[in-house]
Design a protein around this motif. Structure first.
Motif, short mmCIF file in Angstrom:
data_model
loop_
_atom_site.label_atom_id
_atom_site.label_comp_id
_atom_site.label_asym_id
_atom_site.label_seq_id
_atom_site.Cartn_x
_atom_site.Cartn_y
_atom_site.Cartn_z
N LEU A 3 5.88 -62.03 -0.58
CA LEU A 3 6.29 -60.85 -1.11
C LEU A 3 7.47 -60.63 -1.59
O LEU A 3 8.57 -60.64 -0.90
N TRP A 4 7.64 -60.13 -2.80
CA TRP A 4 8.75 -59.78 -3.72
C TRP A 4 8.51 -58.17 -4.05
O TRP A 4 7.51 -57.59 -4.22
N LEU A 5 9.66 -57.50 -4.14
CA LEU A 5 9.64 -56.26 -4.69
C LEU A 5 10.39 -56.13 -5.98
O LEU A 5 11.35 -56.81 -6.17
N VAL A 6 9.67 -55.25 -6.80
CA VAL A 6 10.17 -55.39 -8.20
C VAL A 6 10.31 -53.71 -8.65
O VAL A 6 9.75 -52.94 -8.33
N ALA A 7 11.67 -53.55 -8.74
CA ALA A 7 12.03 -51.97 -9.00
C ALA A 7 12.18 -51.85 -10.73
O ALA A 7 12.84 -52.63 -11.19
N ALA A 47 7.51 -47.32 -18.27
CA ALA A 47 8.58 -47.93 -17.79
C ALA A 47 9.35 -48.78 -18.73
O ALA A 47 8.72 -48.98 -19.76
N SER A 48 10.58 -49.10 -18.54
CA SER A 48 11.40 -49.55 -19.22
C SER A 48 11.05 -51.09 -19.37
O SER A 48 10.80 -51.64 -18.32
N ASP A 49 10.99 -51.65 -20.55
CA ASP A 49 10.59 -52.96 -20.75
C ASP A 49 11.95 -53.80 -20.81
O ASP A 49 11.83 -55.16 -21.19
N CYS A 50 12.96 -53.34 -20.31
CA CYS A 50 14.44 -54.23 -20.44
C CYS A 50 14.40 -54.71 -19.06
O CYS A 50 14.53 -54.44 -17.99
N PHE A 51 14.21 -56.27 -19.11
CA PHE A 51 14.34 -57.01 -17.86
C PHE A 51 15.49 -56.82 -17.23
O PHE A 51 15.48 -56.70 -15.82
N ASP A 52 16.87 -56.39 -17.86
CA ASP A 52 17.84 -56.36 -17.08
C ASP A 52 17.92 -54.90 -16.35
O ASP A 52 18.88 -55.40 -15.42
N SER A 53 17.18 -54.20 -16.70
CA SER A 53 17.29 -52.99 -15.80
C SER A 53 16.36 -53.12 -14.36
O SER A 53 16.51 -52.24 -13.64
N ALA A 54 15.51 -54.12 -14.38
CA ALA A 54 14.81 -54.52 -13.05
C ALA A 54 15.63 -54.99 -12.06
O ALA A 54 16.56 -55.41 -12.31
N GLU A 55 15.32 -54.52 -10.84
CA GLU A 55 15.72 -55.17 -9.59
C GLU A 55 14.79 -55.96 -8.88
O GLU A 55 13.46 -55.42 -8.63
N ILE A 56 14.85 -57.09 -8.28
CA ILE A 56 14.03 -58.03 -7.92
C ILE A 56 14.59 -58.52 -6.56
O ILE A 56 15.47 -59.14 -6.63
N TRP A 57 13.77 -58.43 -5.72
CA TRP A 57 14.19 -59.03 -4.14
C TRP A 57 12.99 -59.46 -3.45
O TRP A 57 11.74 -59.02 -3.63
N GLN A 58 13.35 -60.34 -2.85
CA GLN A 58 12.18 -60.94 -1.75
C GLN A 58 12.23 -60.34 -0.48
O GLN A 58 13.27 -60.15 0.00
N VAL A 59 11.13 -60.13 0.18
CA VAL A 59 11.19 -59.56 1.37
C VAL A 59 10.88 -60.65 2.38
O VAL A 59 9.92 -61.46 2.17
#
Length: 59
Positions: A3-7, A47-59
């Protein structure tokens, strides 16, 4: 599968978090686009399509 979370930031100033199930070695770009397309199909503001603004982490 893990499971990954993407903000993602949206045009309304909020941050929406999506669950993405993917392998441990998944590329962050693929996780971003999976969440972006999920957001795009909902009724939420764009949503913003700017990859740099996304936060991604693994649960």
């Amino acid at each position: 599968m893990l499971l990954w979370l993407v903000a993602l930031l949206a045009k309304d100033g909020r941050q929406y978090v999506y669950r993405v199930y993917a392998p441990h070695d998944a590329l962050h770009g693929d996780l971003f686009w999976a969440a972006f397309h999920c957001h795009d199909e909902s009724r939420r503001p764009r949503a913003s399509d700017c990859f740099d603004s996304a936060e991604i982490w693994q649960v």
